[in-house]
Design an enzyme around this catalytic site. Structure first.
Site, short mmCIF file in Angstrom:
data_model
loop_
_atom_site.label_atom_id
_atom_site.label_comp_id
_atom_site.label_asym_id
_atom_site.label_seq_id
_atom_site.Cartn_x
_atom_site.Cartn_y
_atom_site.Cartn_z
N LYS A 128 -20.91 -4.36 -7.71
CA LYS A 128 -19.68 -4.99 -8.19
C LYS A 128 -19.41 -6.33 -7.50
O LYS A 128 -18.97 -7.28 -8.15
CB LYS A 128 -18.48 -4.06 -7.92
N ASP A 171 1.83 5.51 -2.13
CA ASP A 171 2.91 4.66 -1.69
C ASP A 171 3.53 4.01 -2.94
O ASP A 171 2.94 4.07 -4.02
CB ASP A 171 2.35 3.60 -0.73
N ASP A 173 5.81 0.47 -3.22
CA ASP A 173 5.67 -0.99 -3.25
C ASP A 173 4.26 -1.41 -2.85
O ASP A 173 3.69 -0.91 -1.88
CB ASP A 173 6.68 -1.63 -2.29
N ASP A 179 5.79 -5.69 -4.79
CA ASP A 179 6.83 -5.49 -3.79
C ASP A 179 8.22 -5.77 -4.37
O ASP A 179 8.48 -6.84 -4.93
CB ASP A 179 6.58 -6.41 -2.60
N THR A 207 7.30 7.41 -0.56
CA THR A 207 7.78 6.04 -0.41
C THR A 207 8.79 5.92 0.71
O THR A 207 9.51 6.88 1.02
CB THR A 207 8.40 5.54 -1.74
N ASP A 363 12.00 -6.89 4.94
CA ASP A 363 13.01 -6.15 5.69
C ASP A 363 12.30 -5.34 6.78
O ASP A 363 11.08 -5.27 6.81
CB ASP A 363 13.84 -5.24 4.77
N LYS A 371 5.09 9.03 7.14
CA LYS A 371 4.39 9.51 5.94
C LYS A 371 3.45 10.67 6.21
O LYS A 371 3.06 11.37 5.26
CB LYS A 371 3.66 8.35 5.27
N ASP A 401 -0.99 0.73 0.97
CA ASP A 401 -1.38 -0.62 1.42
C ASP A 401 -1.06 -0.87 2.88
O ASP A 401 -1.56 -1.83 3.46
CB ASP A 401 -0.67 -1.67 0.57
#
Length: 444
Positions: A128, A171, A173, A179, A207, A363, A371, A401
């Protein structure tokens, strides 16, 4: 905190994934030895053993260099694969007091839930990304990250007994949507998630967004929830195989077609683990009070254009104006500062309540739990109906991410299941396509 200690701590916290960097370093050697960048300029070739070729034909110098680089890359990754096998044997042998060779070479390495067929994964990614064909750019951090992702997918979909994927957690965002955005009906991720449900794979969306009401989660995930409700080929059991774990590990909602917002809140008494039941509300309040004070100090010290936001299970700072972008360095500094203050506080030292301080992109929040607890709740919620045993780590895949930046909250999931590290929703689509292909059906 002394300046020297602060610098050493920041360097340790900001270090890139050492395992990926280590593999990247190993692959740099054959790149230097076999890349042959001069071959681009020496064509037709001057060496008598290669002869000459007519214009427009493949450059034999580059072909030979590519084949040699591919061979060496594959050999190196095969050797790393064997080291991982040895590491797994060590971690599964409690009577062996000696560290594995991999642990000696990469001291930060943690446990593995499955084998990682790195050689096969490299060959897939090389087709790839043409890694072996590159003459001027060596195998990168992202190349190795994607090779590890492919190896993990191959492993969780292999025919080895006990390696079947049963639970996929995601997750929000930057993983399912950009985001601060929402999962819209047009998202290419939605049909791929529905395909997982058709294969009887449970889905948990874990999340950091901490909402106490279903309408807020519906606003972020309405494209997926509406598609599940409207699907004619998903059974009722498959439709109810979707849960939302919000605030890292603080609010649980289950898909409910009879609810106005297609989600029903689940009382904490029904899903808290035995360990989470020991988290005392007074300890939680004390920890959040300290975090709030530390965040307020950061706003003042760094002159941040931000305001405090306190919730029942979290505290954070958000921009005072939604149009403002807080510099990444200021966010990272705030995370590191607050995290260290909490670790050194009496509430942090007694370790009665776990917490997670993280950079959310624009933020900073401190959540109760992290998590790893959120994924654990998902594993227990979808426990086997007959035996009551939770889904095992080797049968769980968490996609996110946040594995690199300060307080990366997806990183904690590595302790309870396998993981895949993506960098955008587009990469999530590619990952799910690869997963679908490995499971016998690739989404069109």
């Amino acid at each position: 905190m002394t300046t020297r200690y602060r610098v050493e701590y920041a360097l340790k916290t900001h270090r890139r994934d050492q395992f990926i960097e280590w593999i990247k370093g190993l692959l740099a050697v054959p790149f230097v030895l076999y890349s042959q960048p001069h071959g681009v300029f020496e064509y037709p070739p001057s060496s008598p053993e290669l002869g000459t070729s007519p214009p427009g034909s493949p450059n034999p110098v580059l072909i030979k260099a590519r084949e040699e680089a591919h061979r060496r890359y594959a050999e190196i990754l095969h050797d790393v694969e064997l080291m991982i096998d040895d590491h797994i044997a060590h971690q599964n042998d409690p009577d062996n007091p000696f560290p594995s060779k991999l642990k000696l070479l990469v001291p930060s390495i943690g446990p593995f839930f499955t084998r990682l067929p790195l050689e096969a994964a490299f060959k897939f990614q090389d087709r790839k990304r043409y890694i072996s064909s590159r003459r001027f750019v060596s195998p990168s951090f992202n190349d190795v990250r994607l090779i590890l992702n492919s190896a993990q997918l191959i492993s969780v979909t292999s025919t080895t007994p006990g390696s079947t994927l049963q639970l996929a957690t995601f997750d929000g965002d930057v993983t399912l949507y950009d985001d601060g955005q929402s999962l819209e009906p047009s998202s290419p991720i939605i049909p791929r998630l529905l395909d997982l449900l058709r294969k009887n794979i449970k889905i948990g969306i874990v999340t950091a967004a901490g909402y106490t009401s279903a309408d807020r989660y519906y606003a972020r995930l309405h494209g997926l929830l509406d598609s599940i409700a409207a699907s004619a080929d998903l059974s009722p059991i498959q439709k109810r195989s979707v849960i939302i774990m919000g605030g890292e590990a603080n609010y649980l909602f289950q898909f409910d077609p009879s609810s106005e917002h297609l989600l029903s809140p689940v009382p904490r008494s029904e899903w808290l683990t035995p360990e989470m039941l020991l988290w005392d509300d007074r300890d939680i309040a004390q920890l959040l009070d300290i975090a709030e004070t530390a965040l307020a100090d950061c706003i003042k010290t760094l002159n941040l254009p931000a305001v405090l936001m306190r919730k029942d299970r979290a505290v954070g700072i958000i921009p005072s104006d939604p149009s403002i972008r807080i510099p990444r360095e200021s966010l990272e500094e705030t995370v590191l500062c607050v995290q260290k203050i909490l670790e050194l506080s009496s509430a942090g030292r007694n370790k009665k309540v776990p917490f997670c301080a993280f950079n959310g992109g624009n933020d900073v929040f401190v959540d109760i739990g992290d998590k790893s607890w959120g994924v654990t709740v998902c594993q227990r919620w979808f426990a086997d109906g007959e035996t009551g045993k939770p889904i095992k780590g080797e049968n769980t895949l968490h996609v996110g991410d946040q594995f690199l930046s300060a307080g990366a909250n997806d990183f904690r999931a590595r302790s309870v299941g396998t993981t895949a590290w993506i960098a955008s929703p587009a990469e999530t689509v590619e990952l799910l396509d690869e997963l679908g292909e490995l499971m016998g059906k690739k989404m069109s």
